[in-house]
Design a protein around this motif. Structure first.
Motif, PDB file in Angstrom:
ATOM      1  N   UNK A 163       0.809  -1.151   0.073  1.00  0.00           N
ATOM      2  CA  UNK A 163       0.145   0.057  -0.029  1.00  0.00           C
ATOM      3  C   UNK A 163       0.682   1.311   0.090  1.00  0.00           C
ATOM      4  N   UNK A 164       1.993   1.206   0.727  1.00  0.00           N
ATOM      5  CA  UNK A 164       2.937   2.487   0.641  1.00  0.00           C
ATOM      6  C   UNK A 164       3.492   2.421  -0.537  1.00  0.00           C
ATOM      7  N   UNK A 165       3.903   1.481  -1.241  1.00  0.00           N
ATOM      8  CA  UNK A 165       4.740   1.568  -2.436  1.00  0.00           C
ATOM      9  C   UNK A 165       3.870   2.107  -3.467  1.00  0.00           C
ATOM     10  N   UNK A 166       2.345   1.769  -3.518  1.00  0.00           N
ATOM     11  CA  UNK A 166       1.599   2.123  -4.580  1.00  0.00           C
ATOM     12  C   UNK A 166       1.241   3.477  -4.270  1.00  0.00           C
ATOM     13  N   UNK A 167       1.163   3.925  -3.179  1.00  0.00           N
ATOM     14  CA  UNK A 167       0.665   5.339  -2.702  1.00  0.00           C
ATOM     15  C   UNK A 167       1.724   6.198  -3.191  1.00  0.00           C
ATOM     16  N   UNK A 168       3.152   5.869  -3.221  1.00  0.00           N
ATOM     17  CA  UNK A 168       4.475   6.653  -3.606  1.00  0.00           C
ATOM     18  C   UNK A 168       4.197   6.875  -4.924  1.00  0.00           C
ATOM     19  N   UNK A 169       3.893   5.920  -5.796  1.00  0.00           N
ATOM     20  CA  UNK A 169       3.885   6.068  -7.172  1.00  0.00           C
ATOM     21  C   UNK A 169       2.668   6.967  -7.649  1.00  0.00           C
ATOM     22  N   UNK A 170       1.807   6.756  -6.847  1.00  0.00           N
ATOM     23  CA  UNK A 170       0.561   7.821  -7.393  1.00  0.00           C
ATOM     24  C   UNK A 170       0.860   9.424  -6.860  1.00  0.00           C
ATOM     25  N   UNK A 171       1.716   9.357  -5.701  1.00  0.00           N
ATOM     26  CA  UNK A 171       2.109  10.737  -5.121  1.00  0.00           C
ATOM     27  C   UNK A 171       3.057  11.430  -6.047  1.00  0.00           C
ATOM     28  N   UNK A 172       4.064  10.730  -6.798  1.00  0.00           N
ATOM     29  CA  UNK A 172       4.802  11.192  -7.606  1.00  0.00           C
ATOM     30  C   UNK A 172       4.128  11.723  -8.790  1.00  0.00           C
ATOM     31  N   UNK A 173       3.181  11.057  -9.497  1.00  0.00           N
ATOM     32  CA  UNK A 173       2.452  11.392 -10.513  1.00  0.00           C
ATOM     33  C   UNK A 173       1.695  12.477 -10.189  1.00  0.00           C
ATOM     34  N   UNK A 232       0.916  16.301 -15.071  1.00  0.00           N
ATOM     35  CA  UNK A 232      -0.243  16.862 -15.141  1.00  0.00           C
ATOM     36  C   UNK A 232      -1.369  15.809 -15.406  1.00  0.00           C
ATOM     37  N   UNK A 233      -1.806  15.115 -14.658  1.00  0.00           N
ATOM     38  CA  UNK A 233      -3.023  14.108 -14.754  1.00  0.00           C
ATOM     39  C   UNK A 233      -4.154  14.328 -13.848  1.00  0.00           C
TER      40      UNK A 233
END
Length: 270
Positions: free
Chosen positions: A208-218, A223-224
């Motif tokens: 969950x932490x790693x997936x959230x990191x990916x989303x946070x970087x995006x 611009x999405x």
């Protein structure tokens, strides 16, 4: 704020993600900053003034000037009392377990002085060398000598734990534990037990932490819209993405952007 990162020696690159330094001159108008879980354990040395970590809205503790920061399951606020000048080692999820003999579950959501894990004499010697070093590169040389020496004395990470972490890192936390274990549920209990000992948190929490990191970087760098971010981060839908975001960060993605309390985390993730 001046934030810099440095790559480790090749012999440590599978265990140490990077080294970082942070310099922040004191400003009475600075706001306390929220730190977000990142799935890593860190060893940090603070050369200047004390740093507070808030345990409630008003109550706080003072960080040790040389410490291990365990895995985090939730965000928290820090606030410098003066100038900041820090040097840190950021370990991959299974990196730090190679250098200590304690269960890393005992370090979750806390900071401990390095004396507690390495002993008084060893810690005193390391701290003296690090604090007296004339440059960041010299500090990296000192810490790498220390880590490589301890690495030869240590036990290895359990293979199933390493395979699970590698899969979660490669897929940004989106692969389920059922997929990793290929539905061999007999391994589930063994994995959970060893994972908490050698990583500190459960496989599901790390994912969950790693997936959230990916989303946070995006969110910070591309611009999405939230729907696209949720889809590309492999959340079930936007609602699930926002729910996880609020659980770990305490605010919605929209409120995160431009929030003065998130300036430091924004710097880290950009």
């Amino acid at each position: 704020m001046n934030y810099q990162t440095y790559q480790p020696h090749a012999d440590l690159s599978a265990l140490v993600k990077f080294y970082w330094t942070l310099e922040v001159p004191y400003d009475p108008n600075n706001q306390k900053q929220k730190i977000i879980p990142d799935g890593c354990i860190e060893m940090t040395f603070n050369f200047k003034d004390d740093i507070k970590r808030y345990v409630s809205e008003k109550d706080f503790i003072i960080h040790p000037n040389s410490m291990i920061m365990g895995q985090r399951t939730k965000s928290y606020f820090i606030e410098p009392t003066g100038d900041v000048d820090s040097f840190a080692i950021c370990f991959y999820p299974y990196g730090f377990a190679n250098f200590v003999c304690v269960s890393l579950e005992s370090l979750v959501d806390i900071e401990v002085p390095i004396e507690r894990l390495f002993g008084d004499e060893t810690a005193k010697s390391l701290k003296q060398k690090i604090f007296e070093a004339s440059s960041t590169l010299k500090r990296i040389e000192i810490i790498e000598t220390f880590l490589l020496d301890r690495l030869h004395q240590s036990t290895t990470i359990e293979n199933l734990v390493k395979t699970t972490v590698d899969t979660l890192l490669a897929t940004n936390g989106s692969t389920s534990i059922h997929q990793i274990l290929k539905d061999d549920l007999s391994k589930r209990r063994q994995l959970e037990r060893n994972f908490r000992k050698q990583i500190g948190i459960s496989p599901k929490q790390l994912g969950k932490v790693l997936r959230l990191q990916t989303a946070l970087k995006m969110l910070l760098n591309e611009e999405k819209n939230l729907t696209n971010i949720a889809y590309e981060s492999e959340y079930f839908d936007q609602a699930h993405f926002i729910k996880d975001f609020k659980e770990f960060i305490g605010t919605t993605p929209k409120d995160f952007l431009g929030n003065e309390h998130m300036a430091l985390s924004t710097l880290f993730y950009k």
